[in-house]
Write a protein that holds these residues in place. Structure first.
Motif, PDB file in Angstrom:
ATOM      1  N   UNK A 387       4.789  72.840  30.775  1.00 27.98           N
ATOM      2  CA  UNK A 387       4.832  71.386  30.893  1.00 27.98           C
ATOM      3  C   UNK A 387       4.384  70.990  32.287  1.00 27.98           C
ATOM      4  N   UNK A 388       3.403  70.086  32.356  1.00 21.02           N
ATOM      5  CA  UNK A 388       2.901  69.569  33.625  1.00 21.02           C
ATOM      6  C   UNK A 388       3.349  68.127  33.800  1.00 21.02           C
ATOM      7  N   UNK A 389       3.870  67.804  34.983  1.00 20.78           N
ATOM      8  CA  UNK A 389       4.231  66.440  35.347  1.00 20.78           C
ATOM      9  C   UNK A 389       3.304  65.978  36.463  1.00 20.78           C
ATOM     10  N   UNK A 390       2.345  65.148  36.113  1.00 17.86           N
ATOM     11  CA  UNK A 390       1.379  64.640  37.085  1.00 17.86           C
ATOM     12  C   UNK A 390       1.601  63.142  37.234  1.00 17.86           C
ATOM     13  N   UNK A 391       2.548  62.787  38.076  1.00 19.30           N
ATOM     14  CA  UNK A 391       2.922  61.381  38.201  1.00 19.30           C
ATOM     15  C   UNK A 391       3.595  60.926  36.914  1.00 19.30           C
ATOM     16  N   UNK A 392       3.177  59.792  36.362  1.00 19.31           N
ATOM     17  CA  UNK A 392       3.774  59.323  35.107  1.00 19.31           C
ATOM     18  C   UNK A 392       3.237  60.032  33.872  1.00 19.31           C
ATOM     19  N   UNK A 393       2.202  60.848  34.042  1.00 19.34           N
ATOM     20  CA  UNK A 393       1.599  61.535  32.903  1.00 19.34           C
ATOM     21  C   UNK A 393       2.209  62.930  32.764  1.00 19.34           C
ATOM     22  N   UNK A 394       2.697  63.207  31.573  1.00 17.79           N
ATOM     23  CA  UNK A 394       3.274  64.518  31.280  1.00 17.79           C
ATOM     24  C   UNK A 394       2.505  65.135  30.121  1.00 17.79           C
ATOM     25  N   UNK A 395       2.197  66.422  30.223  1.00 14.25           N
ATOM     26  CA  UNK A 395       1.476  67.129  29.167  1.00 14.25           C
ATOM     27  C   UNK A 395       2.158  68.455  28.896  1.00 14.25           C
ATOM     28  N   UNK A 396       2.269  68.815  27.640  1.00 15.16           N
ATOM     29  CA  UNK A 396       2.786  70.140  27.299  1.00 15.16           C
ATOM     30  C   UNK A 396       1.784  70.878  26.434  1.00 15.16           C
ATOM     31  N   UNK A 397       1.715  72.180  26.632  1.00 10.60           N
ATOM     32  CA  UNK A 397       0.830  73.060  25.885  1.00 10.60           C
ATOM     33  C   UNK A 397       1.583  74.337  25.555  1.00 10.60           C
TER      34      UNK A 397
END
Length: 433
Positions: A387-397
């Motif tokens: 899980x990446x937290x880049x500011x308000x954007x979160x992405x999971x792979x």
């Protein structure tokens, strides 16, 4: 009503399945938005989130490319090719073939913590499940066909598929050391199909086939099909560093408004005018799916199902799942934790028990990764999720790709037998902690 009509309905469901399996690798990942799919008492670490469209897709099978493809010159031929003996081909199949697919298309989700002790979320998704059991003699039949007089036992062959639209409303409430959660699911059945052979034997000869047996089939693809279900979960902190969890999922079902039922009447009947099954094999692996599918379709098309009464309303319960886990966080460094999860997943055709160890690490605020490995009734299991937290954007792979044997195709190493594959991807907008 020929079986090919029922088969077409079921195959459309199976091939369209996009996987709704719980991602157990992410069970203890604090940044994973969808942890409540496996336990409704678990919630993400953000104050508010908006989930954008995403997908989770998986497949598990007791047979794979190793069972069906054979090296030949610079390419491959299928096990149906005349150069491959029946003994060699059937020796790789085993007693029967089991295939299971289940997943979800996540359309939209909203979640938020409206006070210190309560977290609420709402998610819209399409769930799809499918499965198949093909007995050993089904493969022997498509390999040997009606070349000579023989008998085949097709008992216990089954196909199944469901597609369901769902709105899931989840509420999590925290007490001092215990957190409880519940998810109410409002559903509508979009499509259903099934076929089962309670007893079926075939005696072949060059001029006719003789069938003896009985079975049933059903299909529902129209009308409003309401359903309700609930998930229940709990997590408890035994100490500051030790947590235990448990959950039971999918208590409920779907009321199918207009189910068409068919039956394969018990008794004996004959089919003449048989054409030998035609299997083209040009030495390429590209047509393996078409070849096997056409061969099984040719076989099923010879079986006559009869309409069994008028359309009727039927209620089908959902396959129940249950999870239990334990997590220990290091006192000296709370960014690293170890855990274990045991899971039972019910199925329309067969059930699976899964037990695995999990390690979770979050070395920095913007990154958390979980990995798992274990065993199940259908083979080894394991996977990874980041899980990446880049500011308000979160992405999971996330992904699982396990098998008992591996091979390279187009330079990529993949499992080629007893396959377990899963992919999980999503994007969210998160706010606050």
């Amino acid at each position: 009503m020929k079986a090919r009509i029922i088969t077409t309905t079921v195959v459309a469901l199976l091939t369209g399945t996009v996987a709704n399996a719980q991602n157990l690798s992410a069970y203890f990942n604090n940044n994973y938005i969808y942890a409540n799919e496996a336990n409704p008492a678990l919630s993400p670490d953000c104050k508010t989130y908006v989930s954008l469209p995403g997908i989770q897709q998986g497949l598990e099978s007791t047979i794979g490319a190793y069972s069906l493809l054979y090296p030949s010159g610079n390419g491959f031929v299928t096990g149906l090719h005349q150069s491959i003996s029946s003994e060699e081909f059937l020796g790789r199949i085993g007693e029967s073939a089991k295939i299971n697919t289940n997943g979800a298309i996540r359309i939209l989700g909203l979640g938020g913590r409206f006070n210190e002790n309560n977290y609420f979320s709402a998610n819209i998704r399409i769930r799809e499940t499918g499965g198949a059991i093909l007995p050993f003699d089904a493969f022997r039949f498509i390999k040997e066909g009606s070349a000579s007089s023989d008998s085949f036992d097709m008992s216990e062959m089954a196909l199944y598929g469901d597609m369901i639209g769902e709105i899931a409303l989840n509420l999590v409430h925290s007490f001092e050391n215990i957190t409880v959660g519940a998810t109410a699911k409002v559903m509508n059945g979009l499509a259903h199909g099934s076929m089962g052979m309670d007893r079926l034997s075939i005696v072949t000869s060059p001029d006719k086939w003789t069938f003896e047996g009985e079975g049933n089939a059903s299909a529902a693809i129209v009308n409003f099909n309401p359903g309700l279900a609930i998930d229940l979960g709990v997590s408890a902190h035994i100490t500051d560093n030790l947590m235990v969890t448990a959950a039971i999922l999918d208590l409920g079902g779907i009321s199918w408004a207009a189910t068409s039922n068919y039956r394969l009447p018990g008794g004996k009947w004959e089919y003449s005018g048989i054409d030998n099954l035609s299997i083209s094999d040009e030495g390429s692996s590209s047509n393996i799916g078409d070849e096997v599918g056409n061969a099984i379709g040719d076989f099923l098309s010879k079986i006559e199902f009869e309409k069994d009464g008028p359309e009727s309303r039927t209620f089908n319960t959902l396959p129940i799942s249950a999870n239990a886990g334990i997590k220990y966080t290091l006192p000296s460094w709370d960014k690293l934790s170890f855990g274990a999860v045991a899971a039972y997943k019910g199925g329309a055709l067969f059930n699976t028990v899964d037990a695995r160890a999990i390690i979770d690490i979050a070395p920095v605020k913007w990154f958390e990764m979980s990995a798992s490995a274990g065993v199940s009734t259908e083979g080894t299991r394991g996977g990874i999720l980041a899980v990446l937290n880049l500011g308000p954007v979160r992405a999971h792979m996330g992904a699982e790709m396990l098998g008992s044997q591996y091979g390279k195709f187009s330079g990529i190493t993949i499992p080629i037998d007893k396959v377990r594959m899963m992919a999980d991807f999503g994007l969210q907008l998160t706010f606050g902690r």
